[in-house]
Design a protein around this motif. Structure first.
Motif, mmCIF file in Angstrom:
data_model
loop_
_atom_site.group_PDB
_atom_site.id
_atom_site.type_symbol
_atom_site.label_atom_id
_atom_site.label_comp_id
_atom_site.label_asym_id
_atom_site.label_seq_id
_atom_site.Cartn_x
_atom_site.Cartn_y
_atom_site.Cartn_z
ATOM 1 N N GLU A 126 41.470 47.721 38.589
ATOM 2 C CA GLU A 126 40.667 47.841 39.797
ATOM 3 C C GLU A 126 39.636 46.718 39.814
ATOM 4 O OE1 GLU A 126 41.437 50.531 37.913
ATOM 5 O OE2 GLU A 126 42.735 51.545 39.337
ATOM 6 N N ALA A 127 39.577 46.015 40.933
ATOM 7 C CA ALA A 127 38.626 44.914 41.068
ATOM 8 C C ALA A 127 37.357 45.346 41.790
ATOM 9 C CB ALA A 127 39.285 43.758 41.810
ATOM 10 N N THR A 128 37.339 46.593 42.281
ATOM 11 C CA THR A 128 36.165 47.129 42.968
ATOM 12 C C THR A 128 35.844 48.496 42.384
ATOM 13 O OG1 THR A 128 37.597 48.051 44.678
ATOM 14 C CG2 THR A 128 36.592 45.913 45.152
ATOM 15 N N HIS A 129 34.614 48.935 42.544
ATOM 16 C CA HIS A 129 34.177 50.206 41.955
ATOM 17 C C HIS A 129 34.923 51.412 42.520
ATOM 18 C CE1 HIS A 129 31.789 50.220 45.624
ATOM 19 N NE2 HIS A 129 31.695 51.535 45.471
ATOM 20 N N ASP A 130 35.416 51.322 43.757
ATOM 21 C CA ASP A 130 36.098 52.462 44.376
ATOM 22 C C ASP A 130 37.620 52.351 44.357
ATOM 23 O OD1 ASP A 130 36.391 50.439 46.252
ATOM 24 O OD2 ASP A 130 35.684 51.641 47.949
ATOM 25 N N GLY A 131 38.134 51.294 43.734
ATOM 26 C CA GLY A 131 39.588 51.125 43.651
ATOM 27 C C GLY A 131 40.229 50.627 44.930
ATOM 28 N N SER A 132 39.435 50.096 45.846
ATOM 29 C CA SER A 132 39.984 49.623 47.116
ATOM 30 C C SER A 132 40.686 48.270 46.987
ATOM 31 C CB SER A 132 38.892 49.539 48.183
ATOM 32 O OG SER A 132 37.878 48.632 47.801
ATOM 33 N N ARG A 133 40.508 47.620 45.865
ATOM 34 C CA ARG A 133 41.237 46.366 45.603
ATOM 35 C C ARG A 133 41.746 46.420 44.172
ATOM 36 N NH1 ARG A 133 40.403 40.809 44.329
ATOM 37 N NH2 ARG A 133 38.226 41.195 43.830
ATOM 38 N N ILE A 134 43.062 46.307 44.046
ATOM 39 C CA ILE A 134 43.728 46.370 42.745
ATOM 40 C C ILE A 134 44.415 45.031 42.511
ATOM 41 C CG2 ILE A 134 45.534 47.538 41.414
ATOM 42 C CD1 ILE A 134 44.985 49.983 43.299
ATOM 43 N N VAL A 135 44.121 44.407 41.381
ATOM 44 C CA VAL A 135 44.744 43.129 41.048
ATOM 45 C C VAL A 135 45.812 43.358 39.974
ATOM 46 C CG1 VAL A 135 42.799 41.669 41.724
ATOM 47 C CG2 VAL A 135 42.900 42.579 39.419
ATOM 48 N N PHE A 136 46.832 42.512 40.023
ATOM 49 C CA PHE A 136 47.972 42.661 39.133
ATOM 50 C C PHE A 136 48.101 41.469 38.194
ATOM 51 C CE2 PHE A 136 48.918 44.846 43.116
ATOM 52 C CZ PHE A 136 49.118 46.121 42.645
ATOM 53 N N ASP A 137 48.560 41.766 37.001
ATOM 54 C CA ASP A 137 48.906 40.749 36.018
ATOM 55 C C ASP A 137 50.396 40.914 35.733
ATOM 56 O OD1 ASP A 137 48.064 38.684 34.008
ATOM 57 O OD2 ASP A 137 48.948 40.187 32.669
ATOM 58 N N ILE A 138 51.133 39.820 35.776
ATOM 59 C CA ILE A 138 52.576 39.852 35.557
ATOM 60 C C ILE A 138 52.858 39.302 34.162
ATOM 61 C CG2 ILE A 138 54.818 39.059 36.381
ATOM 62 C CD1 ILE A 138 53.382 38.581 39.143
ATOM 63 N N THR A 139 53.404 40.134 33.289
ATOM 64 C CA THR A 139 53.704 39.728 31.920
ATOM 65 C C THR A 139 54.617 38.501 31.923
ATOM 66 O OG1 THR A 139 53.521 42.012 31.168
ATOM 67 C CG2 THR A 139 54.706 40.490 29.728
ATOM 68 N N GLY A 140 54.217 37.471 31.172
ATOM 69 C CA GLY A 140 55.025 36.259 31.037
ATOM 70 C C GLY A 140 54.839 35.247 32.150
ATOM 71 N N TYR A 141 54.033 35.565 33.151
ATOM 72 C CA TYR A 141 53.797 34.645 34.272
ATOM 73 C C TYR A 141 52.406 34.066 34.151
ATOM 74 C CZ TYR A 141 52.933 33.105 39.116
ATOM 75 O OH TYR A 141 52.613 32.377 40.237
ATOM 76 N N GLU A 142 52.337 32.745 34.117
ATOM 77 C CA GLU A 142 51.046 32.075 34.086
ATOM 78 C C GLU A 142 50.660 31.731 35.515
ATOM 79 O OE1 GLU A 142 48.949 28.156 32.173
ATOM 80 O OE2 GLU A 142 50.564 29.133 31.057
ATOM 81 N N ARG A 143 49.706 32.489 36.026
ATOM 82 C CA ARG A 143 49.280 32.308 37.405
ATOM 83 C C ARG A 143 48.609 30.946 37.545
ATOM 84 N NH1 ARG A 143 49.743 36.210 40.893
ATOM 85 N NH2 ARG A 143 49.542 37.980 39.492
ATOM 86 N N PRO A 144 48.911 30.216 38.634
ATOM 87 C CA PRO A 144 48.259 28.912 38.825
ATOM 88 C C PRO A 144 46.779 29.091 39.125
ATOM 89 C CG PRO A 144 49.528 29.507 40.773
ATOM 90 C CD PRO A 144 49.818 30.549 39.727
ATOM 91 N N GLN A 145 46.020 28.024 38.959
ATOM 92 C CA GLN A 145 44.611 28.054 39.340
ATOM 93 C C GLN A 145 44.535 28.502 40.792
ATOM 94 O OE1 GLN A 145 42.591 24.341 38.824
ATOM 95 N NE2 GLN A 145 40.631 25.148 39.503
ATOM 96 N N TYR A 146 43.588 29.368 41.097
ATOM 97 C CA TYR A 146 43.513 29.958 42.432
ATOM 98 C C TYR A 146 43.263 28.900 43.498
ATOM 99 C CZ TYR A 146 42.332 33.017 46.269
ATOM 100 O OH TYR A 146 42.317 33.651 47.487
ATOM 101 N N ARG A 147 44.199 28.845 44.457
ATOM 102 C CA ARG A 147 44.048 27.960 45.616
ATOM 103 C C ARG A 147 44.376 28.719 46.891
ATOM 104 N NH1 ARG A 147 46.931 23.041 42.617
ATOM 105 N NH2 ARG A 147 48.448 24.676 42.389
ATOM 106 N N GLY A 148 44.235 30.018 46.845
ATOM 107 C CA GLY A 148 44.488 30.825 48.027
ATOM 108 C C GLY A 148 45.563 31.864 47.777
ATOM 109 N N GLN A 149 45.707 32.724 48.752
ATOM 110 C CA GLN A 149 46.681 33.797 48.690
ATOM 111 C C GLN A 149 47.175 34.035 50.102
ATOM 112 O OE1 GLN A 149 43.936 36.625 47.007
ATOM 113 N NE2 GLN A 149 43.795 37.762 48.920
ATOM 114 N N HIS A 150 48.227 34.810 50.228
ATOM 115 C CA HIS A 150 48.724 35.165 51.553
ATOM 116 C C HIS A 150 49.279 36.585 51.515
ATOM 117 C CE1 HIS A 150 52.380 33.630 49.555
ATOM 118 N NE2 HIS A 150 53.020 34.485 50.332
ATOM 119 N N LEU A 151 49.376 37.170 52.680
ATOM 120 C CA LEU A 151 49.915 38.516 52.788
ATOM 121 C C LEU A 151 51.431 38.483 52.762
ATOM 122 C CD1 LEU A 151 47.729 39.938 55.676
ATOM 123 C CD2 LEU A 151 47.647 40.627 53.288
#
Length: 114
Positions: A38-63
């Protein structure tokens, strides 16, 4: 990080069912390898980590091109958004209450996808 709940898995799978084959396959593969926090105190935003995947430096996201609606436990309507990183990989799940109150607890069985 924690394992995804059954409800989170079902929600992400429901989103995947609405995607084209390549996006659906990637999202379901990511789901199998993901943990959450949970990225917020109320659980309204949940972030995911994918085993074995190295996420690139953050340059944006999309729906992922789908919006969900569901009810919070007090009957307030929620928007449900699933985000991907710049490579199209599972990034975060967001619940938006438009009355600016904290998320109380989604009624998972009320999910509708558009």
């Amino acid at each position: 990080m924690r394992p995804l709940t059954h409800e989170e898995c079902a929600l992400i799978a429901a989103f995947a069912d609405k995607l084209d084959e390549s996006e659906r396959t990637q999202l379901l593969d990511d789901l199998k390898l993901s943990t959450a926090s949970e990225a917020t105190h109320d659980g309204s935003r949940i972030v995911f980590d994918i085993t074995g995947y190295e996420r690139p430096q953050y340059r944006g996201q999309h729906l992922f091109n789908i919006e969900g609606k569901m009810l919070d436990s007090d009957g307030a309507e929620l928007s449900v958004l699933l985000h991907a990183d710049e490579n199209g990989r599972l990034l975060e799940l967001e619940f938006i209450r438009w009355d600016a109150s904290d998320l109380l607890g989604p009624c998972w069985e009320t999910l509708r996808l558009q």
